[in-house]
Scaffold this motif. Sequence first.
Motif, PDB file in Angstrom:
ATOM      1  N   ASN A  64       7.036   3.874 -13.177  1.00  0.00           N
ATOM      2  CA  ASN A  64       7.260   4.867 -12.121  1.00  0.00           C
ATOM      3  C   ASN A  64       8.088   4.282 -10.984  1.00  0.00           C
ATOM      4  O   ASN A  64       8.371   4.971 -10.003  1.00  0.00           O
ATOM      5  N   ASN A  65       8.431   2.988 -11.107  1.00  0.00           N
ATOM      6  CA  ASN A  65       9.337   2.306 -10.177  1.00  0.00           C
ATOM      7  C   ASN A  65       8.790   2.191  -8.752  1.00  0.00           C
ATOM      8  O   ASN A  65       9.542   1.941  -7.818  1.00  0.00           O
ATOM      9  N   LEU A  66       7.490   2.338  -8.566  1.00  0.00           N
ATOM     10  CA  LEU A  66       6.920   2.213  -7.227  1.00  0.00           C
ATOM     11  C   LEU A  66       6.533   0.759  -6.962  1.00  0.00           C
ATOM     12  O   LEU A  66       5.756   0.177  -7.728  1.00  0.00           O
ATOM     13  N   PRO A  67       7.043   0.149  -5.897  1.00  0.00           N
ATOM     14  CA  PRO A  67       6.670  -1.240  -5.603  1.00  0.00           C
ATOM     15  C   PRO A  67       5.196  -1.355  -5.244  1.00  0.00           C
ATOM     16  O   PRO A  67       4.627  -0.457  -4.614  1.00  0.00           O
ATOM     17  N   ASP A  68       4.582  -2.468  -5.643  1.00  0.00           N
ATOM     18  CA  ASP A  68       3.162  -2.689  -5.365  1.00  0.00           C
ATOM     19  C   ASP A  68       2.966  -3.466  -4.070  1.00  0.00           C
ATOM     20  O   ASP A  68       2.051  -4.270  -3.940  1.00  0.00           O
ATOM     21  N   HIS A  69       3.838  -3.226  -3.128  1.00  0.00           N
ATOM     22  CA  HIS A  69       3.709  -3.808  -1.794  1.00  0.00           C
ATOM     23  C   HIS A  69       4.098  -2.743  -0.778  1.00  0.00           C
ATOM     24  O   HIS A  69       4.778  -1.768  -1.101  1.00  0.00           O
ATOM     25  N   LYS A  70       3.675  -2.925   0.435  1.00  0.00           N
ATOM     26  CA  LYS A  70       4.008  -1.963   1.474  1.00  0.00           C
ATOM     27  C   LYS A  70       5.469  -2.094   1.887  1.00  0.00           C
ATOM     28  O   LYS A  70       6.139  -3.075   1.567  1.00  0.00           O
ATOM     29  N   SER A  71       5.954  -1.091   2.599  1.00  0.00           N
ATOM     30  CA  SER A  71       7.366  -1.074   2.976  1.00  0.00           C
ATOM     31  C   SER A  71       7.578  -0.064   4.095  1.00  0.00           C
ATOM     32  O   SER A  71       6.862   0.949   4.166  1.00  0.00           O
ATOM     33  N   PRO A  72       8.568  -0.302   4.958  1.00  0.00           N
ATOM     34  CA  PRO A  72       8.923   0.722   5.941  1.00  0.00           C
ATOM     35  C   PRO A  72       9.512   1.973   5.292  1.00  0.00           C
ATOM     36  O   PRO A  72       9.652   3.005   5.956  1.00  0.00           O
ATOM     37  N   TYR A  73       9.825   1.877   3.991  1.00  0.00           N
ATOM     38  CA  TYR A  73      10.382   3.028   3.276  1.00  0.00           C
ATOM     39  C   TYR A  73       9.314   3.874   2.587  1.00  0.00           C
ATOM     40  O   TYR A  73       9.635   4.898   1.993  1.00  0.00           O
ATOM     41  N   TYR A  74       8.060   3.438   2.656  1.00  0.00           N
ATOM     42  CA  TYR A  74       6.961   4.280   2.200  1.00  0.00           C
ATOM     43  C   TYR A  74       6.549   5.210   3.345  1.00  0.00           C
ATOM     44  O   TYR A  74       6.834   4.952   4.519  1.00  0.00           O
ATOM     45  N   THR A  75       5.827   6.269   3.001  1.00  0.00           N
ATOM     46  CA  THR A  75       5.192   7.114   4.003  1.00  0.00           C
ATOM     47  C   THR A  75       3.688   7.055   3.774  1.00  0.00           C
ATOM     48  O   THR A  75       3.221   6.662   2.709  1.00  0.00           O
ATOM     49  N   GLY A  76       2.917   7.425   4.774  1.00  0.00           N
ATOM     50  CA  GLY A  76       1.470   7.436   4.619  1.00  0.00           C
ATOM     51  C   GLY A  76       0.871   6.045   4.623  1.00  0.00           C
ATOM     52  O   GLY A  76       1.350   5.128   5.301  1.00  0.00           O
ATOM     53  N   ALA A  77      -0.190   5.863   3.829  1.00  0.00           N
ATOM     54  CA  ALA A  77      -0.975   4.627   3.859  1.00  0.00           C
ATOM     55  C   ALA A  77      -0.176   3.397   3.453  1.00  0.00           C
ATOM     56  O   ALA A  77      -0.515   2.279   3.849  1.00  0.00           O
ATOM     57  N   ASN A  78       0.870   3.565   2.668  1.00  0.00           N
ATOM     58  CA  ASN A  78       1.632   2.415   2.186  1.00  0.00           C
ATOM     59  C   ASN A  78       2.792   2.032   3.099  1.00  0.00           C
ATOM     60  O   ASN A  78       3.549   1.118   2.786  1.00  0.00           O
ATOM     61  N   TYR A  79       2.909   2.735   4.217  1.00  0.00           N
ATOM     62  CA  TYR A  79       3.943   2.391   5.198  1.00  0.00           C
ATOM     63  C   TYR A  79       3.574   1.096   5.917  1.00  0.00           C
ATOM     64  O   TYR A  79       2.416   0.861   6.268  1.00  0.00           O
ATOM     65  N   GLU A  80       4.573   0.253   6.128  1.00  0.00           N
ATOM     66  CA  GLU A  80       4.414  -0.940   6.956  1.00  0.00           C
ATOM     67  C   GLU A  80       5.732  -1.152   7.690  1.00  0.00           C
ATOM     68  O   GLU A  80       6.796  -1.213   7.060  1.00  0.00           O
ATOM     69  N   ALA A  81       5.686  -1.227   9.005  1.00  0.00           N
ATOM     70  CA  ALA A  81       6.896  -1.415   9.793  1.00  0.00           C
ATOM     71  C   ALA A  81       7.596  -2.706   9.391  1.00  0.00           C
ATOM     72  O   ALA A  81       6.954  -3.665   8.945  1.00  0.00           O
ATOM     73  N   TYR A  82       8.899  -2.734   9.545  1.00  0.00           N
ATOM     74  CA  TYR A  82       9.652  -3.942   9.198  1.00  0.00           C
ATOM     75  C   TYR A  82       9.169  -5.112  10.040  1.00  0.00           C
ATOM     76  O   TYR A  82       9.082  -5.025  11.266  1.00  0.00           O
ATOM     77  N   ASN A  83       8.839  -6.212   9.395  1.00  0.00           N
ATOM     78  CA  ASN A  83       8.390  -7.414  10.097  1.00  0.00           C
ATOM     79  C   ASN A  83       9.023  -8.661   9.494  1.00  0.00           C
ATOM     80  O   ASN A  83       8.432  -9.734   9.494  1.00  0.00           O
ATOM     81  N   GLY A  84      10.240  -8.487   8.974  1.00  0.00           N
ATOM     82  CA  GLY A  84      10.964  -9.611   8.401  1.00  0.00           C
ATOM     83  C   GLY A  84      11.749 -10.378   9.445  1.00  0.00           C
ATOM     84  O   GLY A  84      11.570 -10.192  10.655  1.00  0.00           O
TER      85      GLY A  84
END
Length: 249
Positions: A64-84
């Motif tokens: 399904n091509n969904l990454p198993d890590h959070k990302s600023p490109y997710y919405t909802g619970a899997n969202y994580e602001a950019y912190n690189g």
Amino acid sequence: MRPFLLLLLPPMCVLSLLACSKSDDTAPATSPVTVDPAVPAVYKKIYGAASITLDGSFVVIKTNNLPDHKSPYYTGANYEAYNGSNADYRANPNRITAQNYTYRIPLNPQEAARKSATPLGSIGVSLNGVAFFNQYAGPAQPLTNEINSFDQYNGHPQANGAYHYHVEPTFLTVLKGRDVLLGFLLDGFPVYGPIENGVAVLNTRLDAYHGHAHATTDYPTGIYHYHITNADPYLNGDGFFGTPGTITQ
């Protein structure tokens, strides 16, 4: 093409991010993989696939091509602001959405008599089921500017929501190691990380297709394999070394 060095997160920083994701019960979960018992063990390392089966001389991998890590490109619970660590980071307007990819890759890859260029779009699959893309942002367009839209794990989605890696997938290289198998290209040849025998792999040590042949842990009798490196073309050079299979969705 002018070499462009990639800004990567320091390893300890990525480790910290992974630790947070692993302890967060809202982090993306990986569904169990349905694997045909006849599939060779090396393909079972693709833990992010929905299913892995055999069809004649092809390995069929569905994701399904969904990454198993959070990302600023997710919405909802899997969202994580950019912190690189890239001070020039600018998010693109796209958001991650599930895909329905089916990869058919050769079970026993061979060097192609006539090599073919990699297309835009997915050219292979990583261990977490996310697509690998080539070294271009568009037709003959280098990644120079697009790199600044890569999230803290070095991926981003295209307009249709398909998340992908053009460069080192740091979530995987911290989780699994930088000297291990990271996935396969469509021609069936494996992709390894940027470290080999304890040293960084340089582009000058690789052929025009960004690979070389020798024994690996997964292939003790030897195999041609690609390497991800930290400079353009990052993952693949002049095209597929072997004859590519197909990807459909």
